[in-house]
Scaffold this motif. Structure first.
Motif, mmCIF file in Angstrom:
data_model
loop_
_atom_site.group_PDB
_atom_site.id
_atom_site.type_symbol
_atom_site.label_atom_id
_atom_site.label_comp_id
_atom_site.label_asym_id
_atom_site.label_seq_id
_atom_site.Cartn_x
_atom_site.Cartn_y
_atom_site.Cartn_z
ATOM 1 N N LEU A 88 0.820 -1.203 0.000
ATOM 2 C CA LEU A 88 0.000 0.000 0.000
ATOM 3 C C LEU A 88 0.860 1.261 0.000
ATOM 4 C CD1 LEU A 88 -2.769 -1.043 2.568
ATOM 5 C CD2 LEU A 88 -2.831 -1.183 0.070
ATOM 6 N N CYS A 89 1.983 1.216 0.707
ATOM 7 C CA CYS A 89 2.879 2.384 0.744
ATOM 8 C C CYS A 89 3.466 2.670 -0.632
ATOM 9 C CB CYS A 89 3.991 2.159 1.765
ATOM 10 S SG CYS A 89 3.426 2.222 3.486
ATOM 11 N N ALA A 90 3.838 1.625 -1.349
ATOM 12 C CA ALA A 90 4.386 1.811 -2.693
ATOM 13 C C ALA A 90 3.348 2.440 -3.616
ATOM 14 C CB ALA A 90 4.854 0.467 -3.254
ATOM 15 N N PHE A 91 2.100 2.036 -3.462
ATOM 16 C CA PHE A 91 1.024 2.600 -4.278
ATOM 17 C C PHE A 91 0.763 4.054 -3.876
ATOM 18 C CE2 PHE A 91 -3.667 3.259 -4.664
ATOM 19 C CZ PHE A 91 -3.725 3.315 -6.050
ATOM 20 N N ALA A 92 0.786 4.334 -2.570
ATOM 21 C CA ALA A 92 0.554 5.694 -2.074
ATOM 22 C C ALA A 92 1.676 6.646 -2.502
ATOM 23 C CB ALA A 92 0.404 5.684 -0.558
ATOM 24 N N ASP A 93 2.892 6.127 -2.614
ATOM 25 C CA ASP A 93 4.006 6.970 -3.056
ATOM 26 C C ASP A 93 3.794 7.487 -4.474
ATOM 27 O OD1 ASP A 93 5.268 6.650 -0.645
ATOM 28 O OD2 ASP A 93 6.567 5.011 -1.323
ATOM 29 N N LEU A 94 3.048 6.737 -5.270
ATOM 30 C CA LEU A 94 2.807 7.123 -6.664
ATOM 31 C C LEU A 94 1.619 8.065 -6.813
ATOM 32 C CD1 LEU A 94 3.315 3.652 -8.408
ATOM 33 C CD2 LEU A 94 4.891 5.585 -8.445
ATOM 34 N N HIS A 95 0.577 7.868 -6.002
ATOM 35 C CA HIS A 95 -0.672 8.605 -6.217
ATOM 36 C C HIS A 95 -1.174 9.345 -4.980
ATOM 37 C CE1 HIS A 95 -1.354 6.915 -10.241
ATOM 38 N NE2 HIS A 95 -0.922 5.773 -9.754
ATOM 39 N N GLY A 96 -0.406 9.371 -3.911
ATOM 40 C CA GLY A 96 -0.849 10.082 -2.713
ATOM 41 C C GLY A 96 -1.504 9.152 -1.712
ATOM 42 N N SER A 97 -1.956 9.719 -0.612
ATOM 43 C CA SER A 97 -2.530 8.921 0.468
ATOM 44 C C SER A 97 -3.803 8.218 0.021
ATOM 45 C CB SER A 97 -2.833 9.812 1.675
ATOM 46 O OG SER A 97 -3.739 10.834 1.316
ATOM 47 N N LEU A 98 -4.062 7.045 0.606
ATOM 48 C CA LEU A 98 -5.236 6.260 0.262
ATOM 49 C C LEU A 98 -6.500 6.963 0.751
ATOM 50 C CD1 LEU A 98 -4.057 2.636 1.155
ATOM 51 C CD2 LEU A 98 -3.804 3.871 -0.988
ATOM 52 N N ARG A 99 -7.504 6.993 -0.115
ATOM 53 C CA ARG A 99 -8.800 7.566 0.237
ATOM 54 C C ARG A 99 -9.841 6.489 0.467
ATOM 55 N NH1 ARG A 99 -7.833 12.716 1.832
ATOM 56 N NH2 ARG A 99 -6.317 13.672 0.406
ATOM 57 N N VAL A 100 -9.692 5.380 -0.234
ATOM 58 C CA VAL A 100 -10.626 4.265 -0.100
ATOM 59 C C VAL A 100 -9.831 2.975 -0.050
ATOM 60 C CG1 VAL A 100 -12.544 3.008 -1.157
ATOM 61 C CG2 VAL A 100 -12.424 5.494 -1.366
ATOM 62 N N LEU A 101 -10.144 2.115 0.912
ATOM 63 C CA LEU A 101 -9.507 0.805 1.022
ATOM 64 C C LEU A 101 -10.552 -0.187 1.507
ATOM 65 C CD1 LEU A 101 -7.104 -1.135 1.010
ATOM 66 C CD2 LEU A 101 -6.572 -0.365 3.337
#
Length: 459
Positions: A88-101
């Protein structure tokens, strides 16, 4: 598994639709993570959204909907599965903090067939949602697989009363070897068709489906050969892609579309017939696919003519629904489920209108192909006259030096080999004649060796 992921995507796309209507950005990232738990039977899935399309979403507002959705996805009691934080951190690094999980358990094993169906579904989703970059990741004790669905060229279409629609129009076919670099149109040109009103059958109304229902048609012929009017083409297949009002692909095979070839007038379309094919017949294909049959088509002789360019026609069917008495997010999701459940009945209830609309769209698209073939037939007739004249001049000449020079220039050993060589030369010169078109030039993409991300243009 596909049904559960479709439900999550439906929620995210409805939230995105609200943001687009408010004039906010709709780009972002989507992560679909499949992973195994401690036990061999623990199969889990997590879907996360991040980026501008999810910014401004309040968790407390979504919590009732997420709780209801989670109960449908994971009805068994117990703690919710949690994915690997590093993923999840790798994905957040690309597009910002998670809004929906949203995470849930999946019934059954992650077989190769189920994963292939999921990839086809996400590929189909990406075709009509190009502003969202999709990441698919599968992790187990034995293997790690990752795939990214991104778009090189997209086309932005404006629907009346609807958010803008962006289609993936990237041409994945390589141009013929004769085409010069930068002179091949890299993207197709989608064409708006009719917007067909649909009547809702009584049985669907009895279950609570009301409002206005319609079908928007969009056709896309690829690759584009408008810049090469004399290049021979061959329509190989037609695929029909159906999307629900939230712009998520509709699941399951359609009996109506399966039987469609029998209802179409193929003679009017200039085709011998259409044959229903399974999705596995074509790479990266999904939806309903038909193989095109041509009665007068024959493979060209390799020494006389180059092989025609294989083309495919995509027919997008976008369902649109509005009901002024349905405004809550959970109610809209339930209405879409009801619409999909009764879709076959709706199509059969509007069989004649839908068939006529599809016939008209295919006829309109293939009309240019038919005219193109007629023009090429005239050119072939001219070839025969030029070929006959050239052969008559060479064979009737008493000048041996002239005849030898002609044979040497065509690289043949005698006059018996000359007709095939002359015909091939005429075909190559004419087929690859280039006609500049500004409409096609805007779709071209020049790639550099050090480019990390594919560029995208709007056409």
């Amino acid at each position: 598994m596909l049904k559960e992921i479709q439900q999550v995507l439906r929620l995210l796309m409805l939230l995105r639709k609200q943001r687009v209507q408010q004039g906010l950005k709709s780009a972002g990232g989507l992560l679909v993570l499949l992973w195994t738990g401690p036990g061999p039977a623990d199969q889990n899935c997590s879907v996360a959204g991040a980026g501008p399309w999810c910014s401004g979403i309040k968790t407390e507002t979504l919590q009732p909907v997420l709780t209801e959705l989670h109960q449908k996805l994971s009805p068994c009691a117990g703690p919710f599965p949690e994915p690997d934080p590093e993923e999840l951190c790798a994905f957040a690094d690309l597009h910002g903090s998670l809004r929906v999980l949203l995470s849930f358990q999946v019934r059954g094993q992650f077989s190769a067939e189920r994963r292939a169906h999921l990839e086809a579904f996400l590929h189909r989703f990406s075709l009509a949602n190009t502003e969202v970059k999709i990441y698919l990741s599968f992790k187990s004790d034995e293997e790690i697989c990752q795939r990214v669905f991104s778009v090189t060229i997209k086309s932005r279409l404006l629907l009346k009363g609807q958010p803008p629609l962006t289609l993936d129009v990237t041409c994945k076919k390589q141009p013929p070897v004769c085409v010069g670099r930068g002179a091949w149109c890299q993207g197709g040109h989608p064409v708006f068709g009719a917007r067909l009103p649909l009547s809702i059958p009584p049985e669907a109304m009895d279950h609570g489906l009301y409002g206005e229902l319609s079908l928007q048609l969009v056709t896309l012929l690829s690759p584009c050969v408008l810049q090469y009017p004399n290049l021979a083409t061959h329509l190989a297949h037609i695929q029909v892609l159906v999307y629900n009002p939230s712009n998520v692909p509709v699941l399951g095979p359609s009996a109506f579309l399966h039987q469609l070839p029998a209802r179409l007038d193929c003679e009017e379309l200039g085709l011998q017939g259409l044959r229903y094919s399974s999705c596995t017949d074509l790479v990266d294909s999904c939806g309903t696919v038909y193989t095109v049959e041509h009665g007068n088509y024959a493979e060209p002789q390799q020494e006389r003519s180059p092989a025609p360019v294989q083309q495919g026609l995509s027919l997008f069917l976008f369902l649109q629904h509005s009901d002024p008495f349905t405004s809550q997010l959970s109610d809209v999701m339930a209405t879409e489920e009801l619409l999909e459940h009764h879709l076959e009945a709706i199509l059969n209830n509007n069989r004649r209108a839908v068939t006529e609309a599809l016939q008209a769209e295919l006829k309109n698209t293939l009309k240019a192909q038919s005219q193109r073939s007629k023009d090429q037939e005239k050119l072939n007739s001219a070839f025969e006259v030029m070929l006959s004249s050239a052969m008559s001049i060479i064979t009737s000449s008493s000048n041996m030096n002239f005849r030898t020079a002609c044979l040497d220039s065509m690289k043949v050993r005698g006059t018996h080999e000359l007709p095939a060589s002359l015909h091939g030369s005429l075909r190559r010169v004419s087929s690859w004649k280039f006609t500049p078109r500004s409409r096609c030039f805007s779709a071209q993409v020049e790639k550099t060796p050090d480019s990390r991300e594919p560029s995208s243009n709007e056409i």
